[in-house]
Design a protein around this motif. Structure first.
Motif, PDB file in Angstrom:
ATOM      1  N   PHE A  97      40.196  37.540  35.906  1.00  0.00           N
ATOM      2  CA  PHE A  97      39.086  37.363  34.983  1.00  0.00           C
ATOM      3  C   PHE A  97      39.289  36.413  33.780  1.00  0.00           C
ATOM      4  N   LEU A 209      31.229  40.454  36.140  1.00  0.00           N
ATOM      5  CA  LEU A 209      31.204  40.516  34.607  1.00  0.00           C
ATOM      6  C   LEU A 209      31.034  39.036  34.126  1.00  0.00           C
ATOM      7  N   TYR A 289      35.175  44.225  29.741  1.00  0.00           N
ATOM      8  CA  TYR A 289      35.875  44.075  31.171  1.00  0.00           C
ATOM      9  C   TYR A 289      37.550  44.500  30.973  1.00  0.00           C
ATOM     10  N   LYS A 293      38.884  47.790  32.492  1.00  0.00           N
ATOM     11  CA  LYS A 293      40.080  47.939  33.485  1.00  0.00           C
ATOM     12  C   LYS A 293      41.226  48.488  33.116  1.00  0.00           C
TER      13      LYS A 293
END
Length: 299
Positions: A97, A209, A289, A293
């Protein structure tokens, strides 16, 4: 002042505005593509000492700034909010990400990484050789900036883009050389012989996201709460362009984001519109995010 003279002044001002060139930057990487380990090294360097001297050090500093990890003011370098989040949650740049966000910032940064902006926002998905891509890029950058540009700088940027996004680890890969860029793991560009082509990442590769991040950037930048699906697919700095998404793939992401309450999608009567439901800033998308996570992992 006479009406005729006023008209002349207005036309003159319009002419000046139409001829005004935009800020661009070519070859800011000093011919050094972004390589494995550089971002982590640069992140630590900013915390210790931002002064750099060699071309390679300047290249690392350039990539950090172009990717939105650092901000510079009066010769001083500091971490942006994005940079602070990376330092807190992913200082070794192991989370994909992080690289998607870094890629998004570079591909949307027309002023600092002009060639990357042009490549992802104005160049199609057809196959092309390096020479064909150089010609297309030269033409598009010249049209975008409205100024004369050196072909050699465009050629250097094209080489960097191809190597950064398509060079993969082979059987003879030496981890100590670190010549492979982490961008190759995004699978946005594939090379076969002398031909390169843009590719669409799989659903498993591109986080949901990341798509929301670009949508929220649009809502904040345009100060609106609605956008057409066609714009999200073809518009500059939006998911379709930045992530090479097809209409089918984009719609799949939109449906998932709608199910999670971030947006509303209306496809009735041919509207094909997306509406803002949960207004959060782009920075908050990144925060969410990492928090979700790593809170889950710690739990």
């Amino acid at each position: 002042m006479s009406v005729k003279l006023i008209s002349i002044v207005i036309k003159f001002r319009r002419k000046i505005m139409s001829e005004k060139t935009v800020k661009i930057r070519l070859k800011g990487h000093e011919t050094f593509i972004l390589r494995e380990g550089w971002l982590a090294k640069g992140l630590k360097a900013v915390a210790d000492n931002s002064r750099v001297g060699t071309n390679m050090a300047k290249a690392i500093r350039y990539w950090l700034r172009a990717g939105g990890i650092t901000v510079e003011s009066k010769g001083e370098v500091g971490l942006s909010h994005f940079g602070e989040l990376i330092q807190q949650y992913d200082s070794c740049f192991e989370d994909s990400f992080t690289m998607w966000m870094f890629h998004s910032n570079i591909a949307c940064n027309a002023e600092l990484s002009t060639s990357w902006y042009i490549f992802f926002n104005r160049i199609g998905n057809e196959e092309y050789t390096k020479e064909e891509l150089e010609e297309s890029m030269f033409r598009e950058i010249k049209a975008y900036s409205k100024q004369e540009i050196p072909r050699s700088s465009v050629a250097a940027d094209v080489t960097a883009i191809i190597n950064m996004y398509s060079r993969e680890k082979d059987v003879d890969y030496d981890p100590e050389e670190k010549k492979v860029s982490p961008f190759s793991e995004l699978s946005l560009l594939k090379r076969s012989g002398s031909v390169s082509r843009k590719y669409m990442p799989s659903d498993e590769q591109l986080p949901q996201l990341a798509v929301l991040y670009l949508i929220e950037r649009y809502f904040y930048g345009e100060k609106t709460d609605s956008v057409s699906i066609d714009t999200l697919l073809r518009g500059a700095e939006l998911p379709g362009r930045i992530y090479n998404l097809s209409r089918v793939s984009l719609n799949s992401y939109l449906d998932k984001l709608s199910a999670d309450g971030y947006i509303a999608v209306n496809r009735t009567a041919g509207l094909d519109m997306v509406y803002l439901q949960d207004k959060i800033s782009p920075d908050k998308v990144i925060e969410k995010y990492y928090e979700d996570k790593y809170k889950t992992q710690r739990g």
